[in-house]
Design a protein around this motif. Structure first.
Motif, PDB file in Angstrom:
ATOM      1  N   PRO A   1      42.386  34.569  22.526  1.00 29.49           N
ATOM      2  CA  PRO A   1      42.958  33.266  22.206  1.00 29.49           C
ATOM      3  C   PRO A   1      42.511  32.358  23.517  1.00 29.49           C
ATOM      4  N   ILE A   2      41.977  31.360  23.188  1.00 33.03           N
ATOM      5  CA  ILE A   2      41.288  29.986  24.726  1.00 33.03           C
ATOM      6  C   ILE A   2      42.533  30.150  25.329  1.00 33.03           C
ATOM      7  N   GLU A   3      44.192  30.501  24.748  1.00 33.19           N
ATOM      8  CA  GLU A   3      44.797  30.409  26.075  1.00 33.19           C
ATOM      9  C   GLU A   3      44.198  31.831  26.746  1.00 33.19           C
ATOM     10  N   ALA A   4      44.016  33.202  27.105  1.00 32.92           N
ATOM     11  CA  ALA A   4      43.723  34.591  27.558  1.00 32.92           C
ATOM     12  C   ALA A   4      42.828  33.835  27.966  1.00 32.92           C
ATOM     13  N   ALA A   5      41.140  33.030  27.396  1.00 36.22           N
ATOM     14  CA  ALA A   5      40.429  32.844  27.778  1.00 36.22           C
ATOM     15  C   ALA A   5      40.087  32.079  29.479  1.00 36.22           C
ATOM     16  N   LEU A   6      41.060  30.782  29.291  1.00 38.71           N
ATOM     17  CA  LEU A   6      41.301  29.559  30.043  1.00 38.71           C
ATOM     18  C   LEU A   6      42.061  31.085  31.637  1.00 38.71           C
ATOM     19  N   GLU A   7      43.576  31.777  30.949  1.00 44.11           N
ATOM     20  CA  GLU A   7      43.921  32.156  32.322  1.00 44.11           C
ATOM     21  C   GLU A   7      43.224  33.447  32.825  1.00 44.11           C
ATOM     22  N   SER A   8      42.776  33.476  31.601  1.00 42.20           N
ATOM     23  CA  SER A   8      41.109  34.771  32.844  1.00 42.20           C
ATOM     24  C   SER A   8      40.357  33.629  33.669  1.00 42.20           C
ATOM     25  N   ALA A   9      40.190  32.538  33.526  1.00 40.30           N
ATOM     26  CA  ALA A   9      38.866  31.474  34.237  1.00 40.30           C
ATOM     27  C   ALA A   9      40.186  31.120  35.436  1.00 40.30           C
ATOM     28  N   TRP A  10      41.278  31.078  35.274  1.00 39.86           N
ATOM     29  CA  TRP A  10      42.232  30.972  36.570  1.00 39.86           C
ATOM     30  C   TRP A  10      42.328  31.905  38.108  1.00 39.86           C
ATOM     31  N   LYS A  11      42.479  32.348  36.860  1.00 40.17           N
ATOM     32  CA  LYS A  11      42.917  34.276  37.514  1.00 40.17           C
ATOM     33  C   LYS A  11      41.677  34.706  38.800  1.00 40.17           C
ATOM     34  N   TRP A  12      40.417  34.861  38.105  1.00 36.89           N
ATOM     35  CA  TRP A  12      39.913  34.824  38.921  1.00 36.89           C
ATOM     36  C   TRP A  12      39.340  33.772  39.816  1.00 36.89           C
ATOM     37  N   GLU A  13      39.230  32.423  39.268  1.00 31.24           N
ATOM     38  CA  GLU A  13      38.751  31.352  40.123  1.00 31.24           C
ATOM     39  C   GLU A  13      40.107  31.597  41.508  1.00 31.24           C
ATOM     40  N   GLN A  14      40.606  31.988  40.987  1.00 37.51           N
ATOM     41  CA  GLN A  14      42.146  32.220  42.567  1.00 37.51           C
ATOM     42  C   GLN A  14      41.592  33.544  43.078  1.00 37.51           C
ATOM     43  N   LYS A  15      41.334  34.832  42.742  1.00 38.86           N
ATOM     44  CA  LYS A  15      40.797  36.120  43.242  1.00 38.86           C
ATOM     45  C   LYS A  15      39.497  35.482  44.421  1.00 38.86           C
ATOM     46  N   VAL A  16      38.793  34.675  43.718  1.00 38.03           N
ATOM     47  CA  VAL A  16      37.316  34.209  44.069  1.00 38.03           C
ATOM     48  C   VAL A  16      37.602  33.169  45.320  1.00 38.03           C
ATOM     49  N   ARG A  17      38.915  32.803  45.757  1.00 37.95           N
ATOM     50  CA  ARG A  17      38.394  31.440  46.867  1.00 37.95           C
ATOM     51  C   ARG A  17      39.987  32.250  47.467  1.00 37.95           C
ATOM     52  N   SER A  18      40.229  33.720  47.576  1.00 40.52           N
ATOM     53  CA  SER A  18      41.067  34.147  47.818  1.00 40.52           C
ATOM     54  C   SER A  18      40.225  35.210  49.483  1.00 40.52           C
ATOM     55  N   LYS A  19      38.770  35.072  49.035  1.00 46.93           N
ATOM     56  CA  LYS A  19      37.731  36.035  49.782  1.00 46.93           C
ATOM     57  C   LYS A  19      37.884  35.557  51.000  1.00 46.93           C
TER      58      LYS A  19
END
Ligand code: WQD
Length: 338
Positions: free
Chosen positions: A320-338
């Motif tokens: 569902p879109i909730e899962a898509a947006l949650e994964s996009a947010w988790k990814w953004e946080q990971k990329v910016r934590s580098k």
């Protein structure tokens, strides 16, 4: 059989390589790294434990394409993602798009034509429908006058494939994507837009993490319930799995036309404001946005009729879109934590 994935280090390409490897396919990736990086190869390997073969090739170099097929003689299936895909850029620089998106397609098909039998999957887009008359959109909705050179290259690409498949031993599937979003749950791979994101979801996640001041919502005076545009946001992992299902169908090639078209969406439309609300819920972040003027070339509404993909291709979006947006947010946080 080795499968060639062109643009395999890109957003949809990398997720597709993961799902192909998960299904036991032997993959070789071509990417020119113009819109991706070798880190993505590491990400794929981290997920599957298998490093795909990789060749850095500019597919506009005909000789380089020919040399590739001399080296990889066992490639008879291609999933072709490699292309320029920014609508606005295509208006400013149409010839870049016609060269990069079409000459490369011709060179790949010329090589496949030499094979006894071959499979070709083409990354197309719902953009070929323009603003469709009827919702949800079926595959027999008319292909309309393209709104941009980018969209035109998708339409012309489909026509080239139809002409070639008719007179050769190539079986092809055209996949018309709606709006791919999200990232792999591992956060090892995801969307990496260069510069200012053109698309909604990366702009939302970059705003939420503080990289962007504020999201501009392009118009709330459309003829929709809340005035903002409606799109069919499909999780990129669901989209990737559809490519594996399509390849299996082509390899079996039983009772199928030599070219088939499928719309790949969830079948549900969400407005921009609905997406913002869902994002705030799954991220717990309040998103700063403002309503501005419409963006040139935007259509009001597009979401897929998924009947043919479900019944003929045997694929259905699960996330569902909730899962898509949650994964996009988790990814953004990971990329910016580098
Ligand atoms: C979605 C909605 C915008 C950004 C395009 C291509 C399509 C495919 C996906 C390549 C629209 C609104 C967006 C922003 C906003 N690309 N928006 N503020 O335009 O549906 O599709 O990208 O394959 O071929 O056409 O996607 O994400 O750009 O826009 O309000 O900062 O979000 O107006 O309504 P689009 P998008």
């Amino acid at each position: 059989m080795k499968v060639l994935v062109t643009g395999g280090l890109g957003f949809i390409g990398s997720h597709t390589v993961v799902e192909l490897q998960n299904e036991g396919f032997d993959v070789v990736v071509i990417d020119d790294l113009s819109n991706s990086s070798l880190d993505v190869l590491d990400g794929i390997t981290a997920i599957t434990g298998k490093k795909p073969d990789f060749e850095q090739i500019d597919l506009r170099e005909k000789k380089a394409v020919q040399d590739f097929f001399k080296k990889y003689t066992d490639v008879s299936g291609i999933i072709h993602f490699a292309a320029s895909k920014a609508v606005g850029e295509s208006v400013e620089n149409p010839l870049l798009y016609y060269e990069n998106n079409l000459s490369t397609l011709v060179y790949l098909l010329q090589e496949l034509q030499k094979k006894d039998q071959a499979q070709f999957i083409f990354s197309s887009s719902c953009t070929v429908y323009g603003q469709a008359e009827k919702m949800p959109i079926t595959e027999d909705a008319p292909v309309q006058q393209a709104m941009s050179p980018y969209g035109n290259t998708k339409q012309i690409g489909e026509e080239i494939i139809n002409d070639v498949a008719k007179m050769s031993n190539i079986n092809a599937i055209l996949l018309r994507y709606f709006n791919p979003v999200g990232a792999h749950e591992s956060t090892e791979i995801g969307e990496l837009p260069k510069g200012t994101p053109q698309n909604l979801i990366p702009f939302i996640t970059q705003t939420a993490i503080g990289l962007r001041e504020q999201l501009s919502v392009f118009g709330n005076d459309y003829p929709t319930p809340d005035g903002t545009c409606i799109r069919d946001y499909i999780h990129v992992v669901d989209l990737a799995k559809a490519h594996v299902t399509a390849l299996k169908r082509l390899v079996q090639a039983k009772n199928m036309d030599n070219v088939e078209v499928f719309n790949l969406g969830t079948g549900t439309g969400n407005s921009v404001l609905e997406v913002i609300n869902v994002f705030e819920k799954v991220s717990g972040k309040k998103l700063s946005y403002k309503i501005v003027d419409r963006r040139e070339g935007d259509i009001t509404e597009a979401y897929a009729d998924t009947t043919k993909a479900n019944d003929v291709l045997g694929w259905k979006a699960e996330l569902p879109i909730e899962a898509a947006l949650e994964s996009a947010w988790k990814w953004e946080q990971k990329v910016r934590s580098k």
